[in-house]
Scaffold this motif. Structure first.
Motif, PDB file in Angstrom:
ATOM      1  N   LEU A  17      57.336 -43.683 -14.656  1.00  0.00           N
ATOM      2  CA  LEU A  17      58.139 -42.755 -13.863  1.00  0.00           C
ATOM      3  C   LEU A  17      57.477 -41.378 -13.807  1.00  0.00           C
ATOM      4  N   GLN A  18      56.987 -40.910 -14.961  1.00  0.00           N
ATOM      5  CA  GLN A  18      56.341 -39.596 -15.009  1.00  0.00           C
ATOM      6  C   GLN A  18      55.069 -39.573 -14.186  1.00  0.00           C
ATOM      7  N   LEU A  19      54.346 -40.703 -14.264  1.00  0.00           N
ATOM      8  CA  LEU A  19      53.100 -40.830 -13.515  1.00  0.00           C
ATOM      9  C   LEU A  19      53.372 -40.712 -12.019  1.00  0.00           C
ATOM     10  N   LEU A  20      54.396 -41.470 -11.563  1.00  0.00           N
ATOM     11  CA  LEU A  20      54.716 -41.430 -10.140  1.00  0.00           C
ATOM     12  C   LEU A  20      55.262 -40.058  -9.754  1.00  0.00           C
ATOM     13  N   TRP A  21      56.017 -39.466 -10.707  1.00  0.00           N
ATOM     14  CA  TRP A  21      56.631 -38.166 -10.413  1.00  0.00           C
ATOM     15  C   TRP A  21      55.566 -37.116 -10.127  1.00  0.00           C
ATOM     16  N   VAL A  22      54.498 -37.037 -10.964  1.00  0.00           N
ATOM     17  CA  VAL A  22      53.494 -35.990 -10.702  1.00  0.00           C
ATOM     18  C   VAL A  22      52.775 -36.237  -9.383  1.00  0.00           C
ATOM     19  N   LEU A  23      52.584 -37.517  -9.028  1.00  0.00           N
ATOM     20  CA  LEU A  23      51.879 -37.809  -7.777  1.00  0.00           C
ATOM     21  C   LEU A  23      52.708 -37.390  -6.563  1.00  0.00           C
ATOM     22  N   LEU A  24      54.029 -37.526  -6.697  1.00  0.00           N
ATOM     23  CA  LEU A  24      54.902 -37.173  -5.569  1.00  0.00           C
ATOM     24  C   LEU A  24      55.264 -35.686  -5.609  1.00  0.00           C
ATOM     25  N   ALA A  25      55.606 -35.211  -6.805  1.00  0.00           N
ATOM     26  CA  ALA A  25      56.049 -33.821  -6.938  1.00  0.00           C
ATOM     27  C   ALA A  25      54.909 -32.843  -6.692  1.00  0.00           C
ATOM     28  N   GLY A  26      53.672 -33.271  -6.963  1.00  0.00           N
ATOM     29  CA  GLY A  26      52.533 -32.376  -6.772  1.00  0.00           C
ATOM     30  C   GLY A  26      52.441 -31.883  -5.329  1.00  0.00           C
ATOM     31  N   PRO A  27      52.281 -32.811  -4.363  1.00  0.00           N
ATOM     32  CA  PRO A  27      52.220 -32.367  -2.964  1.00  0.00           C
ATOM     33  C   PRO A  27      53.489 -31.638  -2.521  1.00  0.00           C
ATOM     34  N   LEU A  28      54.656 -32.106  -3.003  1.00  0.00           N
ATOM     35  CA  LEU A  28      55.899 -31.434  -2.609  1.00  0.00           C
ATOM     36  C   LEU A  28      55.926 -29.995  -3.122  1.00  0.00           C
ATOM     37  N   VAL A  55      41.250 -35.445  -4.201  1.00  0.00           N
ATOM     38  CA  VAL A  55      41.066 -34.118  -4.811  1.00  0.00           C
ATOM     39  C   VAL A  55      42.370 -33.322  -4.725  1.00  0.00           C
ATOM     40  N   THR A  56      42.996 -33.317  -3.524  1.00  0.00           N
ATOM     41  CA  THR A  56      44.247 -32.575  -3.353  1.00  0.00           C
ATOM     42  C   THR A  56      45.338 -33.137  -4.252  1.00  0.00           C
ATOM     43  N   LEU A  57      45.404 -34.468  -4.282  1.00  0.00           N
ATOM     44  CA  LEU A  57      46.424 -35.124  -5.099  1.00  0.00           C
ATOM     45  C   LEU A  57      46.222 -34.791  -6.580  1.00  0.00           C
ATOM     46  N   GLY A  58      44.968 -34.901  -7.018  1.00  0.00           N
ATOM     47  CA  GLY A  58      44.674 -34.639  -8.423  1.00  0.00           C
ATOM     48  C   GLY A  58      44.984 -33.198  -8.800  1.00  0.00           C
ATOM     49  N   GLU A  59      44.552 -32.260  -7.949  1.00  0.00           N
ATOM     50  CA  GLU A  59      44.799 -30.857  -8.250  1.00  0.00           C
ATOM     51  C   GLU A  59      46.283 -30.540  -8.274  1.00  0.00           C
TER      52      GLU A  59
END
Lengths: 316, 667
Positions: free
Chosen positions: A13-24, A228-232
């Motif tokens: 859940l945390q893994l998916l959260w950072v991937l989604l919350a990052g761009p948001l 790159v954008t996702l990771g950052e």
């Protein structure tokens, strides 16, 4: 404690959260900035749309690059999600929560930074080299501030385990000691520098000579640029989430029950959203400082960390 | 076990003889194979000592004067023998390929074998005489190797001169210290000295410790006695650099532990404050010069200094907490120090192997002239990358666990004792953190500028991959870095046994390292697995979207140059420009020399005829401390020249006077 299914669910859940919350979070910060500047601005969802668009484009590589260039974005994202999976973002009981500490998380993130630096040097261009050189300098100045801040926070608890550091605030009321506050301020400045926000780096710049981070990733396109954008952005929300949970731990799930996880998810999203808005407001009101004033800022953060250590020892 | 020892001695002796007597054809091959045999026997012997926990002893009183040749291999010494043995075996393998370039002369081959023998013999020594004999064997043979082929290499002479002065000065200090201890105990045996040292006065013990510290710390490249190290380690040929940085510097640490902890039983608190402070300064100075160096081997040498500084900080924290009554923290910090030593040996020999291959292929160590080597030397580049990640303490390589243990040691040391030490330990953490950042700059530069981008000179463009044995040796040590990074207990377990920590080891666990009785846990294995899994998932995602996008291949494009086409290799960032921001930030400390020479066209000052730019970044310690020292020595030498006018009669008279004075004093 053996790895449990609940812990696994929480980590996923945390893994998916950072991937989604990052761009948001990126979208939210841009939106707040636009509104404060009197513009309408793009939708909060725009970074997600950009990512979808980028992922349908062709990959490119500079003529003289090697596998390092292609591997760098992958390692960046992988390191960010691994760090997020084992950190106390949604719950204190994520997978391996008792066996991975703050220092380990920091060095996992460092793997991503170093791979990006090497990817930049692999392009063989002046801009990327310049960006890498500057980013390496900022990184070298950030690390002392971060480590001393971690040390200061760990001293009061007697361990550098992140879940314990966050958890001690939930279970006791000894949260707001001077040592912890000083350490958090130092940590926050270090986060701003590490994630390339103003006043250290301008994420919206379009002039190569003023870039730090953007110059490093100039050569990436298509899915690689998306990574790159996702990771950052994942790193940004991870660090902001850690900061928010260390400063205001309330709301984080203690266990891995379904209800607790949903509550924790809401809590961390709201907290990170608030911090992101605050960062954005701060960014509108400040200007980028000169490159060679950055070490002074970070030396200040480092000194705050040292003060925090001394007060932690003195007030024990 | 005696048979193993005799086999070791026989192989080592035979290798030196082969080096001295064999014809050029097959000389190095024979010597190297025999050396690998000698190292293997030493490894098996040391392995048995560590696993049984009992000392191996062997002595021949007729072989050396003053107590004879005495071998006493303790578990602690065995750990260092294992390290020397591993590095020596890998270096010997590497040497076979390297000898096509240089280091195949009779004298060099003999010196190489004697150097390995010395490295393996120092930790085996059971008395003062044997120790000093092995120490000098190691020092003199490595001196010969640094100076080898000096007719063609001007810098080698200067390096050898610095090395000779510093190593012999250090040996004098060590001799005084050990001789003093032996005189007090009325025996040269280390066991007797250790029992006798309990009755030493505090002043005498401190004097002996400080003398030993000067000698041993100089061997490990501690500031301000480090000036020889970046010269000698850089000028030495590839496999010799690996031996010097991977094995020889460890013995300085061994010496500090031997005198401070074994012979003098831990001593006083302030000794270890000194060790910590020296370690901190060494780490920062080493890291700073590594970050601003453009010579790849000099960079590695400064990084050796830096890493030994970290080891000394851990040693200092251990001694400090032992003296203030926190044995648990002291045990953890001592394990940390030795783990750092082991890790450093593995990754630094990898790095020196790779750098030696680069030097052999391009005849250049100046990174400003290199670049793009990853395409022509893929294996060498990969091993250097492994070393880069390891030295930068990045998971899943072995440096990461060492750095984590160091942080835990300092954290718990800080929780353990009083105000004066609190400040020291806080500053130590700051030093560790600053060093970590600078190390990343240094090694991103070393790998990125040397191996990535485009070749900056003809020699870089025409380079070829190193020979098979060189690649194998570097790959083996690089693999060791990965394995001990994923499963650090392979190292920690041996260290625990070497220190005789018994069942209450301060840190243990194959899957999860746990500190006992302190708190702290880390699982490098699961972390590495998670990283590998995440990388696979992301690669799969990228492959999936690439396929969905319909583009069959990756487009290869000219990189962006602000609209300018035809970018050349000269436009890239160089090592000098990469390190420039750090140079500028630490301007007040480094004080680099810049010299810009501009000449204008006669008709107008707006047009330039030519510009020349020179910059030099000489070691500040060398400039501030050694230059004046050398000048004053020079002055004295000139003014005392009158008493040495070349007359043999006068010299005989001096001898007579000296003899009379000695007789009077002794009476």
């Amino acid at each position: 404690m053996t790895p449990s299914i609940g812990g696994g669910v929480a980590s996923a859940l945390q893994l998916l959260w950072v991937l989604l919350a990052g761009p948001l979070a990126l979208g939210l910060m841009r939106k707040v900035r636009s509104r404060l500047e009197g513009r309408e601005g793009a939708s909060v969802l725009q970074p997600l749309r950009d990512l979808r668009k980028l992922s349908t484009k062709q990959r490119t590589r500079p003529t003289d690059s090697t596998w390092v260039f292609a591997a760098a974005p992958v390692v960046l994202v992988a390191s960010a999600v691994v760090a997020a999976a084992f950190s106390p973002l949604v719950t204190l009981s994520a997978l391996l929560a008792t066996r991975v500490d703050f220092v380990a998380i920091l060095f996992v993130l460092l793997l991503g930074s170093v791979s990006l630096l090497l990817g930049a040097l692999d392009t063989g261009t002046a801009f990327a080299g310049m960006g890498a050189s500057r980013a390496a300098m900022v990184g070298a100045m950030v690390e002392p501030a971060l480590l001393v801040a971690i040390l200061a926070m760990s001293l009061g608890v007697g361990t550098s385990n992140l879940s314990r550091l966050v958890g001690v605030g939930v279970t006791t009321s000894t949260l707001a000691g001077p040592a912890r506050i000083l350490a958090l301020v130092s940590f926050f400045i270090a986060i701003l520098a590490e994630t390339g926000r103003l006043p250290v780096d301008n994420p919206a710049t379009h002039l190569e000579l003023t870039m730090i981070h953007e110059a490093m990733v100039l050569e990436y396109a298509g899915p690689d640029l998306a990574l790159v954008t996702l990771g950052e952005s994942a790193r940004l929300v991870l660090l902001l989430g850690l900061f928010a949970n260390l400063a205001l731990p309330w709301g984080i799930a203690l266990g891995t029950g379904a209800l607790a996880l949903v509550g924790g998810l809401l809590a961390v999203s709201i907290k990170v959203g608030l911090v992101a808005v605050a960062v954005s407001v701060f960014e509108v009101t400040t200007a980028k400082i000169r490159l060679f004033r950055i070490p002074e800022l970070l030396a200040g953060a480092f000194l705050l960390g040292v003060l925090s250590v001394i007060s932690a020892v003195a007030l024990r | 076990m005696t048979i193993l020892f005799v086999a070791f001695l026989a192989c080592a002796g035979a290798s030196a003889l082969a080096g001295a007597l064999m014809p050029r054809q097959g000389r190095v091959l024979a010597s190297a194979v025999l050396l690998i045999g000698a190292s293997t026997f030493a490894l098996v012997l040391a392995g048995r000592v560590v696993s049984t926990g009992s000392d191996f002893t062997w002595s021949r009183s007729t072989l050396l004067p003053l107590g004879g040749l005495a071998i006493r291999l303790s578990p602690l010494g065995a750990l260092f023998v294992i390290l020397s043995g591993l590095v020596a075996a890998a270096s010997s393998l590497y040497w076979i390929g390297y000898a096509h370039h240089s280091l195949n002369a009779r004298s060099a081959a003999t010196a190489f074998c004697l150097f390995v023998l010395g490295l393996l013999a120092v930790p085996m020594a059971g008395n003062v005489t044997t120790f000093l004999f092995a120490w000098e064997l190691m020092a003199l043979s490595s001196l010969a190797l640094v100076a080898h082929d000096h007719a063609r290499r001007r810098d080698a002479i200067a390096a050898a001169r610095w090395y000779a002065v510093m190593t012999q000065g250090g040996a004098v200090a060590i001799t005084f210290s050990l001789a003093g201890l032996a005189a007090h105990a009325h025996s040269t045996s280390f066991v007797r000295i250790a029992t006798g040292a309990t009755s030493l006065t505090s002043g005498a013990a401190s004097t002996f410790f400080l003398l030993a510290l000067v000698g041993f710390a100089s061997k490990s490249g501690a500031v301000p006695l480090h000036v020889w190290l970046p010269r000698a380690h850089a000028e030495a040929p590839g496999p010799v650099s690996a031996l010097m940085s991977g094995a020889m510097v460890n013995l300085g640490i061994y010496g500090i532990i031997l005198v401070g902890r074994v012979l003098l039983h831990g001593g006083e608190q302030w000794w270890w404050l000194v060790v910590s402070a020296v370690g901190g300064v060494t780490a920062i100075v080493g890291a700073l010069y590594a970050a601003t160096s453009k010579d790849v081997k000099r960079l590695l040498a400064y990084s050796t200094s830096d890493n030994m500084g970290l080891v000394m900080m851990a040693l200092g924290a251990s001694g400090l907490t032992l003296a203030t009554g926190h044995p648990a923290v002291a045990a953890l910090a001592l394990v940390t120090a030795l783990v750092l030593v082991v890790n450093h040996s593995l990754f630094k020999s990898t790095l020196f192997f790779a750098a030696g291959s680069v030097h052999a292929a391009t005849h250049s160590r100046n990174m400003d002239e290199l670049g793009g080597l990853a395409r022509v030397m893929p294996v060498t580049a990969l091993t250097f990358l492994a070393g880069t990640l390891a030295v930068s303490a990045i998971p899943p390589l072995n440096g990461f666990t060492g750095e984590w243990l160091l942080f835990q040691s300092l954290l718990h040391a800080l929780g353990a004792h009083g105000v004066a030490a609190t400040i020291t330990v806080t500053l130590a953490v700051a030093a560790v953190a600053l060093t970590g950042g600078l190390t990343i700059i240094a090694f991103v530069k070393a790998y990125g500028i040397t191996f990535l981008g485009r070749g900056r000179s003809a020699s870089a463009l025409e380079a070829h991959e190193a020979g098979p044995t060189m690649r194998v040796a570097a790959s083996l040590t690089a693999l060791a870095c990965l394995v001990t990074g994923v499963a650090p207990y392979a190292v920690i377990g041996v260290v625990n046994r070497a220190l005789d920590n018994g069942p209450n080891s301060p840190v243990a666990g194959w899957v999860t390292l746990r500190l006992t009785p302190l708190t702290g846990a880390l699982t490098p294995l699961y972390l590495s697995a998670a990283l590998a899994g995440a990388v696979i998932l992301v690669v799969a995602w990228r492959a999936l979207v690439t396929r969905a996008s319909g583009y069959a291949r990756v487009a290869t494009l000219e990189p962006w140059g602000s609209g300018r086409h035809n970018q050349t290799a000269r436009m890239q960032y160089t090592a000098t420009s990469f390190g420039e921001p750090i140079m500028r930030v630490f301007d007040d400390v480094l004080r680099p020399d810049h010299d810009v020479d501009v000449s204008h066209v006669v008709e107008s000052r707006y047009y330039l005829e030519h510009i020349s730019y020179r910059s030099a970044n000489e070691d500040i310690v060398e400039r501030a401390l050694y230059r004046p020292l050398a000048r004053s020595l020079d002055w004295w030498a000139r003014h005392t020249r009158a008493i040495a006018n070349g007359s043999v009669h006068r010299y005989l008279a001096y001898g007579l006077v000296a003899l009379v004075i000695i007789l009077v004093v002794v009476q």
